[in-house]
Design a protein around this motif. Structure first.
Motif, PDB file in Angstrom:
ATOM      1  N   LYS A   4       0.867  -1.060   0.188  1.00 19.24           N
ATOM      2  CA  LYS A   4       0.006  -0.136   0.091  1.00 19.24           C
ATOM      3  C   LYS A   4       0.816   1.155   0.156  1.00 19.24           C
ATOM      4  CE  LYS A   4      -3.781  -2.115   2.878  1.00 19.24           C
ATOM      5  NZ  LYS A   4      -4.241  -1.917   3.923  1.00 19.24           N
ATOM      6  N   LEU A   6       0.973   4.576   1.533  1.00 18.63           N
ATOM      7  CA  LEU A   6       0.667   5.377   2.633  1.00 18.63           C
ATOM      8  C   LEU A   6       0.512   6.887   2.841  1.00 18.63           C
ATOM      9  CD1 LEU A   6       2.441   2.974   5.393  1.00 18.63           C
ATOM     10  CD2 LEU A   6       0.065   2.762   4.473  1.00 18.63           C
ATOM     11  N   ASP A   7       1.591   7.335   2.263  1.00 19.14           N
ATOM     12  CA  ASP A   7       1.614   8.967   2.384  1.00 19.14           C
ATOM     13  C   ASP A   7       2.841   9.552   1.812  1.00 19.14           C
ATOM     14  OD1 ASP A   7       3.287   8.511   4.406  1.00 19.14           O
ATOM     15  OD2 ASP A   7       1.990   9.300   5.846  1.00 19.14           O
ATOM     16  N   SER A  81       3.929   0.230   2.714  1.00 15.95           N
ATOM     17  CA  SER A  81       3.838  -0.874   3.548  1.00 15.95           C
ATOM     18  C   SER A  81       3.698  -2.132   2.763  1.00 15.95           C
ATOM     19  CB  SER A  81       2.714  -0.725   4.709  1.00 15.95           C
ATOM     20  OG  SER A  81       1.308  -0.776   3.940  1.00 15.95           O
TER      21      SER A  81
END
Length: 139
Positions: A4, A6-7, A81
């Motif tokens: 994923k 994340l930011d 992640s």
């Protein structure tokens, strides 16, 4: 594999404007043939089992006749992640070197564009970037 995005964070931003630099930055977006002075690499932390980063560094400076004509520099980190963990196999795979940078790069492009438009300048849109081609050239 559960990976994923994340930011992201801008880690460093430096801008010394000049007409020459601004013209060049506008030209970069209009001309896909210009080599973008961009470097990127994955970062794996020893104490993080499931998190890794992609670090980008972009530095554009214009110097003419040894006179500094402006600079734009940004360092940017995207956080990802992997629910299966960061293994040696994963570290050497295609994903952290090509796919993750390709996923994060549009956020860097948007951040650069937002910086310039929020600062009163016209849009500066970085060109698209072929991460697979760059990886193949680095072999």
């Amino acid at each position: 594999m559960g990976i994923k995005f994340l930011d992201y964070r801008i880690l460093k931003l430096a801008f010394t404007p000049s007409n020459c630099l601004i013209d060049y930055l506008y030209e970069i977006g209009d001309n896909g043939d210009i080599d973008l002075p961009l470097s990127f690499s994955p970062i794996f932390l020893e104490d993080e089992e499931n998190i890794f980063f992609v670090h980008f560094a972009l530095k554009v400076s214009k110097i003419d006749n040894e006179q500094d004509l402006g600079e734009f520099e940004v360092e940017f980190a995207a956080r990802f992640s992997n629910d299966e963990g960061i293994t040696e196999k994963f570290k050497s795979s295609h994903f952290p070197k090509v796919n993750a940078p390709a996923i994060a790069y549009p956020f860097l492009r948007a951040s650069v564009n937002n910086f310039f438009t929020s600062s009163g300048y016209s849009s500066v849109l970085l060109p698209t970037y072929n991460f697979t081609k760059v990886k193949n050239e680095r072999k």
